[in-house]
Design a protein around this motif. Structure first.
Motif, PDB file in Angstrom:
ATOM      1  N   ASP A 199       0.942  -1.407  -0.054  1.00  0.00           N
ATOM      2  CA  ASP A 199       0.069  -0.073   0.087  1.00  0.00           C
ATOM      3  C   ASP A 199       0.692   1.088   0.177  1.00  0.00           C
ATOM      4  OD1 ASP A 199      -1.822   1.975   0.639  1.00  0.00           O
ATOM      5  OD2 ASP A 199      -2.620   1.138   2.212  1.00  0.00           O
ATOM      6  N   ILE A 200       1.100   1.900  -1.097  1.00  0.00           N
ATOM      7  CA  ILE A 200       2.225   2.788  -1.249  1.00  0.00           C
ATOM      8  C   ILE A 200       1.752   3.989  -0.651  1.00  0.00           C
ATOM      9  CG2 ILE A 200       3.756   3.893  -2.757  1.00  0.00           C
ATOM     10  CD1 ILE A 200       4.157   1.106  -2.230  1.00  0.00           C
ATOM     11  N   LEU A 201       0.218   4.178  -0.858  1.00  0.00           N
ATOM     12  CA  LEU A 201      -0.119   5.813  -0.544  1.00  0.00           C
ATOM     13  C   LEU A 201      -0.164   5.629   0.936  1.00  0.00           C
ATOM     14  CD1 LEU A 201      -3.588   5.934  -2.515  1.00  0.00           C
ATOM     15  CD2 LEU A 201      -1.462   7.463  -2.838  1.00  0.00           C
ATOM     16  N   THR A 202      -0.457   4.595   1.820  1.00  0.00           N
ATOM     17  CA  THR A 202      -0.126   4.603   3.316  1.00  0.00           C
ATOM     18  C   THR A 202       1.406   4.761   3.521  1.00  0.00           C
ATOM     19  OG1 THR A 202      -1.969   3.540   3.451  1.00  0.00           O
ATOM     20  CG2 THR A 202      -0.664   3.350   5.450  1.00  0.00           C
ATOM     21  N   LEU A 203       2.187   4.145   2.950  1.00  0.00           N
ATOM     22  CA  LEU A 203       3.573   4.476   3.047  1.00  0.00           C
ATOM     23  C   LEU A 203       4.137   5.756   3.004  1.00  0.00           C
ATOM     24  CD1 LEU A 203       5.160   1.171   1.226  1.00  0.00           C
ATOM     25  CD2 LEU A 203       4.738   1.606   3.572  1.00  0.00           C
ATOM     26  N   ASP A 204       3.568   6.513   2.000  1.00  0.00           N
ATOM     27  CA  ASP A 204       3.909   7.945   1.919  1.00  0.00           C
ATOM     28  C   ASP A 204       3.322   8.549   3.037  1.00  0.00           C
ATOM     29  OD1 ASP A 204       5.145   7.528  -0.537  1.00  0.00           O
ATOM     30  OD2 ASP A 204       3.423   7.825  -1.573  1.00  0.00           O
ATOM     31  N   GLU A 205       2.076   8.364   3.541  1.00  0.00           N
ATOM     32  CA  GLU A 205       1.458   8.948   4.633  1.00  0.00           C
ATOM     33  C   GLU A 205       2.032   8.770   6.010  1.00  0.00           C
ATOM     34  OE1 GLU A 205      -2.215   8.582   7.304  1.00  0.00           O
ATOM     35  OE2 GLU A 205      -2.212   7.672   5.306  1.00  0.00           O
ATOM     36  N   THR A 206       2.286   7.474   6.194  1.00  0.00           N
ATOM     37  CA  THR A 206       2.783   7.146   7.726  1.00  0.00           C
ATOM     38  C   THR A 206       4.252   7.279   7.615  1.00  0.00           C
ATOM     39  OG1 THR A 206       2.934   4.838   6.905  1.00  0.00           O
ATOM     40  CG2 THR A 206       1.038   5.705   8.282  1.00  0.00           C
ATOM     41  N   GLY A 207       5.105   7.201   6.533  1.00  0.00           N
ATOM     42  CA  GLY A 207       6.486   7.184   6.559  1.00  0.00           C
ATOM     43  C   GLY A 207       7.073   8.511   6.862  1.00  0.00           C
ATOM     44  N   LYS A 208       6.096   9.737   6.488  1.00  0.00           N
ATOM     45  CA  LYS A 208       6.725  10.868   6.759  1.00  0.00           C
ATOM     46  C   LYS A 208       6.614  11.038   8.456  1.00  0.00           C
ATOM     47  CE  LYS A 208       4.681  12.828   2.607  1.00  0.00           C
ATOM     48  NZ  LYS A 208       3.445  13.648   2.015  1.00  0.00           N
ATOM     49  N   ARG A 209       5.808  10.703   9.202  1.00  0.00           N
ATOM     50  CA  ARG A 209       5.776  10.653  10.551  1.00  0.00           C
ATOM     51  C   ARG A 209       6.751   9.905  11.623  1.00  0.00           C
ATOM     52  NH1 ARG A 209       0.146  10.698   9.180  1.00  0.00           N
ATOM     53  NH2 ARG A 209      -0.206   8.638  10.156  1.00  0.00           N
ATOM     54  N   LEU A 210       7.392   8.788  10.877  1.00  0.00           N
ATOM     55  CA  LEU A 210       8.302   8.145  11.406  1.00  0.00           C
ATOM     56  C   LEU A 210       9.778   8.680  11.354  1.00  0.00           C
ATOM     57  CD1 LEU A 210       6.680   4.636  10.180  1.00  0.00           C
ATOM     58  CD2 LEU A 210       6.639   5.782  12.577  1.00  0.00           C
ATOM     59  N   GLU A 211      10.433   8.385  12.405  1.00  0.00           N
ATOM     60  CA  GLU A 211      11.749   8.452  12.280  1.00  0.00           C
ATOM     61  C   GLU A 211      12.412   7.857  11.330  1.00  0.00           C
ATOM     62  OE1 GLU A 211      14.058   8.479  15.860  1.00  0.00           O
ATOM     63  OE2 GLU A 211      12.159   9.130  17.262  1.00  0.00           O
ATOM     64  N   GLU A 212      13.554   8.024  10.519  1.00  0.00           N
ATOM     65  CA  GLU A 212      14.136   7.531   9.584  1.00  0.00           C
ATOM     66  C   GLU A 212      14.706   6.003   9.961  1.00  0.00           C
ATOM     67  OE1 GLU A 212      18.014   7.707   6.461  1.00  0.00           O
ATOM     68  OE2 GLU A 212      17.522   9.528   7.696  1.00  0.00           O
ATOM     69  N   LYS A 213      15.318   5.697  11.198  1.00  0.00           N
ATOM     70  CA  LYS A 213      15.749   4.688  11.956  1.00  0.00           C
ATOM     71  C   LYS A 213      14.559   3.747  11.566  1.00  0.00           C
ATOM     72  CE  LYS A 213      14.861   5.700  16.800  1.00  0.00           C
ATOM     73  NZ  LYS A 213      15.559   5.505  17.839  1.00  0.00           N
ATOM     74  N   ALA A 214      13.277   3.936  11.822  1.00  0.00           N
ATOM     75  CA  ALA A 214      12.191   2.918  11.689  1.00  0.00           C
ATOM     76  C   ALA A 214      11.976   2.192  10.424  1.00  0.00           C
ATOM     77  CB  ALA A 214      10.854   3.808  12.161  1.00  0.00           C
ATOM     78  N   LEU A 215      12.804   3.021   9.308  1.00  0.00           N
ATOM     79  CA  LEU A 215      12.551   2.416   8.079  1.00  0.00           C
ATOM     80  C   LEU A 215      13.785   1.352   7.925  1.00  0.00           C
ATOM     81  CD1 LEU A 215      12.304   5.384   5.692  1.00  0.00           C
ATOM     82  CD2 LEU A 215      10.541   4.111   7.056  1.00  0.00           C
ATOM     83  N   ARG A 216      14.642   1.014   8.728  1.00  0.00           N
ATOM     84  CA  ARG A 216      15.408   0.122   8.792  1.00  0.00           C
ATOM     85  C   ARG A 216      15.668  -0.885   9.662  1.00  0.00           C
ATOM     86  NH1 ARG A 216      20.283   2.819   5.777  1.00  0.00           N
ATOM     87  NH2 ARG A 216      19.289   4.812   5.002  1.00  0.00           N
TER      88      ARG A 216
END
Length: 427
Positions: free
Chosen positions: A287-304
């Motif tokens: 779900d790329i739309l939700t990734l775009d939305e929620t990814g902005k609110r997370l710290e960068e380290k949460a992506l890794r």
């Protein structure tokens, strides 16, 4: 083996549809873990089609709109218990909803093995000649002095004894003796009513007595006992070693199921935020739309970083086969590993990764802290092994779990072609 009196009760019909077989299997497995938990003085909790019990969680059916909340309630129940313990989560229908794995991974569950469910119509089970082994029905589980019997723990004897007392005609143990020594055991779990069948659990034969027909004799005795009780069908989860044994008795494959692992660290770690859960679910759904939305609110380290279940967001994308999510993560700067690229089907990227980042070939990771080459060997993937060996590998690296090199793994898993490949590479 003495006969049991057959009580007058209803069981599943002789020719059930596949859907009715799965329903009967689901209820039998749930009943097994419920009975074991109650015999040990534990508690059971249910939310929708999800049941939590000691060491096991079952999902029999799901409401796509509520399954996430049901899982949250079960997790809260596990967290509140002391001491907290790990659990296996079983999905007990043929095919889970496409995003069930995503929802579980997002909440800290880890991947686990696939059970192989097998079914026997007792009208057709194979009765061989009388067994040379003494097979007895155990009424009151003793503590046996045997150290190497699989699926047997002496500490469980009081619970199993209480189980036998609570369900004298529905939860017997069958034990095989050879010269007065215990060489094998299995347990039956009988459910009655319109879905009633027998489930065969806990089959084990001591290593020194294998390949003598003990497993076959136990399975036949269990089927005969189930038939005496009134059952028409027996179901079980077969290991790769046990599958040929069960086929000889008359079992046929129903297909492979799904399990996940709930580690203790998930229950003791801080509860993940709503945003993080939504983000990881979106990774598993693509779900790329939700990734775009929620990814902005997370710290960068949460992506890794890995979750408490040990999976990074990229791992979840790979496990759920979501290349779009993987692409999104890589575009955000998440490094792409060799195995991730391979498992996503991006084989053409492996040579580039090996050229630009040759250190990746010796990078250790995962539960076993193994190299990509060791994982290729465990999988028996000759093509991947050849590709990895196009650059210098440190063949002396040992994994953390077994302290073995790549050559040790190849010998252990009997990968003869890879053994030859490694020898040529080493020379």
């Amino acid at each position: 083996m003495r006969k049991r009196q057959r009580p007058e009760q209803l069981f599943l019909e002789e020719d059930p549809t596949p859907d009715r077989r799965w329903q009967a299997l689901s209820l039998n497995v749930q009943a097994w873990y419920e009975r074991l938990t109650q015999a040990g003085g534990g508690n059971i909790v249910r939310e929708g089609g999800v049941m939590g019990a000691d060491g096991h969680m079952t999902i029999a059916s799901v409401d796509p709109l509520q399954i996430g909340e049901h899982i949250n309630c079960i997790l809260d129940w596990y967290r509140d218990r002391q001491p907290q313990g790990e659990a296996i989560c079983w999905y007990l229908s043929p095919v889970p909803p496409g995003d069930l794995g995503a929802q579980l991974f997002a909440r800290g569950f880890a991947p686990n093995w696939q059970p192989h469910w097998m079914w026997c119509d007792l009208r057709h089970f194979h009765r061989n000649h009388p067994s040379p082994f003494d097979i007895q029905i155990v009424e009151n589980e003793p503590v046996w002095q045997v150290d190497d019997l699989p699926n047997y723990d002496p500490h469980d004897a009081p619970v199993l004894a209480a189980l036998h007392r609570a369900y004298p005609d529905h939860a017997p143990s069958l034990v095989a003796f050879q010269e007065h020594q215990i060489v094998g055991r299995c347990l039956l779990n009988v459910t009655a009513g319109q879905w009633g069948i027998a489930g065969l659990f806990g089959m084990g034969v001591v290593p020194s007595a294998r390949r003598q027909g003990i497993g076959t004799a136990l399975a036949q005795a269990a089927c005969a006992l189930a038939q005496q009780i009134g059952c028409r069908h027996v179901v079980l989860n077969a290991s790769p070693m046990g599958e040929p044994v069960y086929r000889r008795v008359g079992f046929q494959s129903m297909g492979y199921g799904y399990t996940w692992f709930l580690p203790v660290q998930t229950l003791t770690a801080p509860v993940p935020t709503t945003d993080l859960v939504r983000f990881l679910e979106a990774v598993g759904r693509g779900d790329i739309l939700t990734l775009d939305e929620t990814g902005k609110r997370l710290e960068e380290k949460a992506l890794r970083e890995p979750s408490s279940g040990g999976l990074t967001p990229l791992d979840i994308a790979v496990r759920c086969q979501q290349p779009e999510s993987a692409t999104w993560l890589v575009e955000q700067g998440v490094p792409l590993g060799l195995l991730s690229a391979w498992d996503l089907g991006w084989k053409e990227q492996i040579p580039r990764l090996l050229t630009e980042h040759p250190e990746l070939v010796n990078l250790q990771g995962g539960e076993w802290h193994a190299t990509p080459l060791q994982i290729a060997i465990e999988r028996g993937d000759l093509e991947l092994a050849k590709l990895l060996l196009t650059v210098p590998n440190d063949l002396g690296i040992k994994d953390a779990a077994f302290q073995s090199t790549a050559m040790g793994w190849a010998h252990h898993f009997q990968r003869t072609e890879i053994v030859a490949l490694l020898e040529r590479h080493r020379s």
